[in-house]
Write an enzyme that holds these catalytic residues in place. Structure first.
Site, PDB file in Angstrom:
ATOM      1  CE1 TYR A   1      -7.379  -4.770  -2.876  1.00 49.75           C
ATOM      2  CE2 TYR A   1      -7.462  -2.451  -2.299  1.00 49.75           C
ATOM      3  CZ  TYR A   1      -7.865  -3.497  -3.087  1.00 49.75           C
ATOM      4  OH  TYR A   1      -8.769  -3.259  -4.081  1.00 49.75           O
TER       5      TYR A   1
ATOM      6  CE  LYS B   1      -8.505 -20.955  -6.375  1.00 51.97           C
ATOM      7  NZ  LYS B   1      -9.512 -21.504  -7.307  1.00 51.97           N
TER       8      LYS B   1
ATOM      9  CG  ASP C   1     -12.814 -20.787  -8.436  1.00 52.60           C
ATOM     10  OD1 ASP C   1     -13.205 -20.958  -7.260  1.00 52.60           O
ATOM     11  OD2 ASP C   1     -12.197 -21.671  -9.081  1.00 52.60           O
TER      12      ASP C   1
ATOM     13  CG  ASP D   1     -11.676  -4.105  -5.285  1.00 52.27           C
ATOM     14  OD1 ASP D   1     -12.454  -3.142  -5.187  1.00 52.27           O
ATOM     15  OD2 ASP D   1     -10.803  -4.203  -6.171  1.00 52.27           O
TER      16      ASP D   1
ATOM     17  CG  ASP E   1     -16.428  -3.173  -8.928  1.00 52.54           C
ATOM     18  OD1 ASP E   1     -16.626  -2.588  -7.840  1.00 52.54           O
ATOM     19  OD2 ASP E   1     -15.751  -2.685  -9.850  1.00 52.54           O
TER      20      ASP E   1
HETATM   21  C1  IPM Z   1     -13.164   0.305  -3.834  1.00 47.96           C
HETATM   22  C2  IPM Z   1     -12.169   0.894  -4.801  1.00 47.96           C
HETATM   23  C3  IPM Z   1     -10.865   1.117  -4.055  1.00 47.96           C
HETATM   24  C4  IPM Z   1     -10.352  -0.242  -3.631  1.00 47.96           C
HETATM   25  C5  IPM Z   1      -9.787   1.887  -4.851  1.00 47.96           C
HETATM   26  C6  IPM Z   1     -10.280   3.238  -5.304  1.00 47.96           C
HETATM   27  C7  IPM Z   1      -8.517   2.029  -4.057  1.00 47.96           C
HETATM   28  O1  IPM Z   1     -12.030   0.072  -5.914  1.00 47.96           O
HETATM   29  O2  IPM Z   1     -13.424   0.917  -2.796  1.00 47.96           O
HETATM   30  O3  IPM Z   1     -13.702  -0.765  -4.128  1.00 47.96           O
HETATM   31  O4  IPM Z   1      -9.716  -0.957  -4.414  1.00 47.96           O
HETATM   32  O5  IPM Z   1     -10.597  -0.610  -2.479  1.00 47.96           O
HETATM   33 MG    MG Z   2     -13.405  -1.542  -5.988  1.00 39.98          MG
END
Ligand code: IPM
Ligand code: MG
Length: 361
Positions: A142, A193, A225, A249, A253
């Site tokens: 990032y 990785k 992975d 990130d 999710d």
């Molecule tokens: C998260 C979100 C953020 C990220 C975005 C909104 C910048 O996806 O907090 O996971 O990628 O960190």
């Molecule tokens: Mg995110």
């Protein structure tokens, strides 16, 4: 009476709706715990771009720096997606994380027993899942340099992002990983990785070295992975995970689905003097403004705020318990109601949680 100054940054989309419920929960707990909360609202993300032209106005940053903690909603949306990378709504959050040195992002993903059937995955797979993902938040892909786009004379282009870490950056987040694992089931999976990336090789070496200070924690190294597959195959094998910014990130999710819905997952970003607390979900433009978003992730983030920034573990436990009771009573927002199930709106879910807190006070 002590006063806790909280910067409230609702942001965009459903961030506005869910944050309001989290504020009500803090007010309710404050009243019974003899703590006065002072909430000061500020603009961030798309809302800030519309009002001031910038995703993180200087006043917002100044307010955050002076607060005890930050309650954050979500940022972004189709309206601002066309803007250049450096001016996008998301940039507000990224600059804030970096400025406040919030290098450790804790994302707990726990399958609530009464929500097992809300997950699209089989009960036999998700039942008993209880994971904390610790995502490194101020380095890695990032933030690495160089970054940018080169335009060539022939009209083609080349874009660059860099995944970079110093051993110090790895060490400090690894220590958070071991400390968290130590208070849980003493198992830490470090995800990388290393079979391809040199930065992951350094990550692995540093985490291994730090691990010598934590002989009571079992450390394993898992390739990203493979981890992503194992999370949906046998999530119960994981306890605490520590990983690079982008990997975290993505994996967090994925972990959200284990918990039934993105609407259930809170997070805490720690490291500097001021902690930031935000739901893992985004702005959900598809349902924004309808009053149907699930406020539980925001409410549980407020509980994390009390636990980590205000040293109010007992009160945080009370909020967690109130949420569990409301769910046990069968109340559901639309995202966790299942097809055709009866559901309540954002504000009603807030009322129910506040009601439980008042009864349990
Ligand atoms: C998260 C979100 C953020 C990220 C975005 C909104 C910048 O996806 O907090 O996971 O990628 O960190
Ligand atoms: Mg995110």
């Amino acid at each position: 009476m002590t006063t806790a100054r909280i910067a409230v940054l609702p942001g965009d989309g459903i961030g506005q709706e869910v944050t309001a419920q989290a504020v009500r929960v803090l007010e309710t707990v404050g009243r019974s715990a003899g703590l006065k909360f002072e909430f000061e609202h500020a603009l961030i993300g798309g809302a800030a771009i519309d009002a001031t032209g910038a995703p993180l106005p200087p006043q917002t940053l100044a307010l955050c720096r002076q607060s005890h903690a930050i309650l954050f909603g979500a940022v972004g949306g189709p309206k601002w997606d066309h803007l250049p990378q450096e001016q996008k709504a998301e940039r507000g959050l990224l600059v804030l994380r970096k400025d406040l040195d919030l290098f450790a992002n804790l994302r707990p993903a726990r399958t609530f027993p009464m929500l097992v059937d809300a997950s699209p995955l089989k009960r036999s797979v998700v039942e008993g899942t209880d994971i904390v993902v610790i995502r490194e938040l101020t380095g890695g892909l990032y933030y690495g340099e160089p970054r940018g786009v080169e335009q060539f004379a022939d009209g083609s282009a080349r874009a660059i992002n860099t995944m970079a870490y110093t051993s110090r950056e790895i060490e400090r987040v690894a220590r958070v990983g071991f400390e968290v694992a130590r208070k849980r089931r003493r198992r830490l999976a470090s995800v990388d990785k290393a079979n391809v990336l040199v930065v992951s090789q350094l990550w692995r070496d540093v985490v291994t070295r730090v691990g010598r200070d934590y002989p009571d924690v079992t450390l394993e190294h898992v390739l990203v992975d493979n981890c992503s597959m194992a999370l949906v195959q046998r999530p119960t094998q994981f306890d605490t995970i520590v990983t690079e910014n982008t990997f975290g990130d993505i994996l967090s999710d994925e972990a959200a689905i284990l918990a039934g819905s993105m609407g259930m997952l809170p997070s805490a970003s720690l490291g500097g003097r001021v902690g930031l607390y935000e739901p893992v979900h985004g702005t959900a433009p598809d349902i924004a403004g309808q009053g149907i978003a699930n406020p539980i992730a925001a409410v549980l983030s407020a509980a994390m705020l009390m636990r980590y920034s205000l040293n109010m573990g007992r009160e945080a436990d009370r909020v967690d318990a109130a949420v569990s009771r409301v769910l046990t009573q069968g109340h559901r927002t639309r995202d966790i109601a299942g097809a055709g199930g009866k559901s309540v709106g954002t504000r009603e879910m807030g009322d129910l949680i506040v009601g439980e807190l008042e009864r349990g006070a």
